[in-house]
Design a protein around this motif. Structure first.
Motif, PDB file in Angstrom:
ATOM      1  N   THR A 178      33.224  48.390  36.066  1.00  0.00           N
ATOM      2  CA  THR A 178      33.810  47.680  34.470  1.00  0.00           C
ATOM      3  C   THR A 178      34.348  47.091  33.951  1.00  0.00           C
ATOM      4  O   THR A 178      33.914  45.658  34.759  1.00  0.00           O
ATOM      5  CB  THR A 178      35.598  48.179  35.327  1.00  0.00           C
ATOM      6  OG1 THR A 178      35.551  49.800  35.173  1.00  0.00           O
ATOM      7  CG2 THR A 178      36.492  48.273  33.778  1.00  0.00           C
ATOM      8  N   LEU A 179      34.162  46.384  32.976  1.00  0.00           N
ATOM      9  CA  LEU A 179      33.886  45.321  32.364  1.00  0.00           C
ATOM     10  C   LEU A 179      35.206  45.299  32.037  1.00  0.00           C
ATOM     11  O   LEU A 179      35.409  45.815  30.402  1.00  0.00           O
ATOM     12  CB  LEU A 179      32.499  44.467  31.374  1.00  0.00           C
ATOM     13  CG  LEU A 179      32.356  43.301  30.573  1.00  0.00           C
ATOM     14  CD1 LEU A 179      32.482  42.338  31.508  1.00  0.00           C
ATOM     15  CD2 LEU A 179      31.448  43.712  29.596  1.00  0.00           C
ATOM     16  N   ARG A 180      36.393  44.159  31.719  1.00  0.00           N
ATOM     17  CA  ARG A 180      37.528  44.539  30.390  1.00  0.00           C
ATOM     18  C   ARG A 180      37.674  42.915  30.329  1.00  0.00           C
ATOM     19  O   ARG A 180      37.825  42.145  31.183  1.00  0.00           O
ATOM     20  CB  ARG A 180      37.787  45.374  31.187  1.00  0.00           C
ATOM     21  CG  ARG A 180      38.875  45.138  32.610  1.00  0.00           C
ATOM     22  CD  ARG A 180      39.928  46.154  32.811  1.00  0.00           C
ATOM     23  NE  ARG A 180      40.502  45.447  34.291  1.00  0.00           N
ATOM     24  CZ  ARG A 180      41.662  45.058  33.970  1.00  0.00           C
ATOM     25  NH1 ARG A 180      41.942  44.129  33.255  1.00  0.00           N
ATOM     26  NH2 ARG A 180      42.740  44.449  35.329  1.00  0.00           N
ATOM     27  N   THR A 181      39.247  43.173  29.010  1.00  0.00           N
ATOM     28  CA  THR A 181      39.713  41.660  29.226  1.00  0.00           C
ATOM     29  C   THR A 181      40.713  42.135  29.349  1.00  0.00           C
ATOM     30  O   THR A 181      41.455  43.276  30.517  1.00  0.00           O
ATOM     31  CB  THR A 181      39.511  41.508  27.482  1.00  0.00           C
ATOM     32  OG1 THR A 181      40.187  42.921  27.157  1.00  0.00           O
ATOM     33  CG2 THR A 181      38.622  41.247  26.274  1.00  0.00           C
ATOM     34  N   VAL A 182      41.986  40.302  29.916  1.00  0.00           N
ATOM     35  CA  VAL A 182      42.851  40.834  30.834  1.00  0.00           C
ATOM     36  C   VAL A 182      44.082  41.927  29.307  1.00  0.00           C
ATOM     37  O   VAL A 182      43.408  42.058  28.310  1.00  0.00           O
ATOM     38  CB  VAL A 182      43.646  39.995  30.788  1.00  0.00           C
ATOM     39  CG1 VAL A 182      45.065  39.242  30.900  1.00  0.00           C
ATOM     40  CG2 VAL A 182      42.331  38.431  31.951  1.00  0.00           C
TER      41      VAL A 182
END
Length: 332
Positions: A178-182
């Motif tokens: 998973t690559l995500r923003t806050v």
């Protein structure tokens, strides 16, 4: 008289903009679907003044299934526009049930006028430099800056991106987790990379520098790949012109990246990957590949050299006219 698109300084009121325009590939299918019953669904718009849809400087081809190109919920989500539609692609598009819900019932596609290659400014990353980052387990954080090697997320791990500009200068991004923003629900977000306070702009932009492997002509050395097990969630920001992924045009790409129909080959999302990318994916010289997925919210606006949809699933494209970058482009 057929409606036409006119080039001028404005934003691009289209969900998908495909720029390949070389005379040698004048009727190239800038949009194509491989796999049955692969499809693309274009949502958003919300009225004739905010229409989305798809624009191609050459031709547009559907897949083998029906429906293949879908405007949802229909009538206000746009049309198909092509500058030089091939006879074969036109026949295929006009097959029974192939295109559904478009604003203008006929002709399919509408006639478009040529769109020049855009030159959109690239936000500058912070001066701090990182020798890449690999997250192999659990949850870790990423800080904005200049990455001299790849960002990798492996083994189902999670990488949380603090707001800002991320420039990946070599070897792209390899996401197998998973690559995500806050998320706003996490604020204040406290991590080893820093604190994101309540009310902060959570947007990021990821900038990829393409390259070519010596002796080849495909320019696919630095790839942004999302594996079948991956999840990508990116929040855009007006500070970065609502662009989530920026694929730089490679210097001398037209004489180096000569595999048909020219262009780099950076963005590759595999089947089964879950992606919710709310901003634009901007790669005006890139041949992008997306694969249909049953999860995630899909992608925002796409500006590419060409776009191929692979697999037998559906790609969701959500057009939000309030989040369009301003660039040399089209108005209707």
């Amino acid at each position: 008289m057929a409606a036409r698109a006119t080039a001028q300084n404005a934003n691009l009121p289209y969900a998908v903009v495909l720029l390949q325009d070389k005379p040698a590939y004048a009727q190239w299918s800038n949009f194509s679907i491989n796999g049955t019953p692969g499809s693309i669904t274009m949502q958003g718009g919300g009225g004739a003044g905010n229409r989305g849809g798809m624009f191609s400087n050459a031709s547009i081809a559907p897949g083998n299934g029906a429906p293949s190109i879908i405007f949802s919920p229909g009538t206000d989500q746009g049309d198909l526009w092509a500058v030089n539609e091939s006879a074969a692609d036109r026949t295929a598009l006009n097959g029974a049930g192939v295109v559904q819900g478009q604003h203008t019932l006929s002709p399919i596609p509408l006639a478009g006028t040529h769109l020049d290659f855009p030159n959109y400014p690239e936000p500058v990353a912070p001066a701090v430099s990182y020798a890449g980052k690999t997250v192999v387990s659990g949850t870790d954080c990423l800080s904005p800056g200049q990455y001299t090697n790849a960002i990798k997320v492996q083994n189902g791990a999670e990488a949380v991106m603090l707001p800002g500009v991320y420039q990946i200068e070599a070897n792209g991004a390899d996401i197998q987790g998973t690559l995500r923003t806050v998320r706003s629900s996490e604020l204040p977000y406290v991590s080893a990379c820093g604190t994101v306070p309540v009310g902060a702009d959570l947007g990021v932009i990821i900038e990829i520098t393409p390259a070519n492997t010596s002796g080849t002509t495909t320019c696919n050395k630095h790839i942004f790949s999302a594996a079948s097990t991956s999840t990508i969630e990116l929040t855009p920001s007006p500070r970065y012109f609502n662009i989530s992924i920026y694929i730089e045009p490679m210097p001398n790409w037209q004489t180096t990246c000569t595999s048909a129909p020219l262009g780099t080959n950076v963005l590759k999302f595999s089947g089964g990957s879950c992606y919710t990318i709310l901003g634009a994916i901007y790669g005006p010289a890139d041949n992008m590949t997306l694969t249909g997925s049953a999860c995630g919210g899909g992608v925002g606006q796409i500006v590419a050299w060409t776009l191929t949809v692979n697999g037998n699933g559906n790609v969701n494209e959500t057009f939000d006219p309030s989040k369009l970058p301003y660039m040399k482009g089209l108005t209707q």
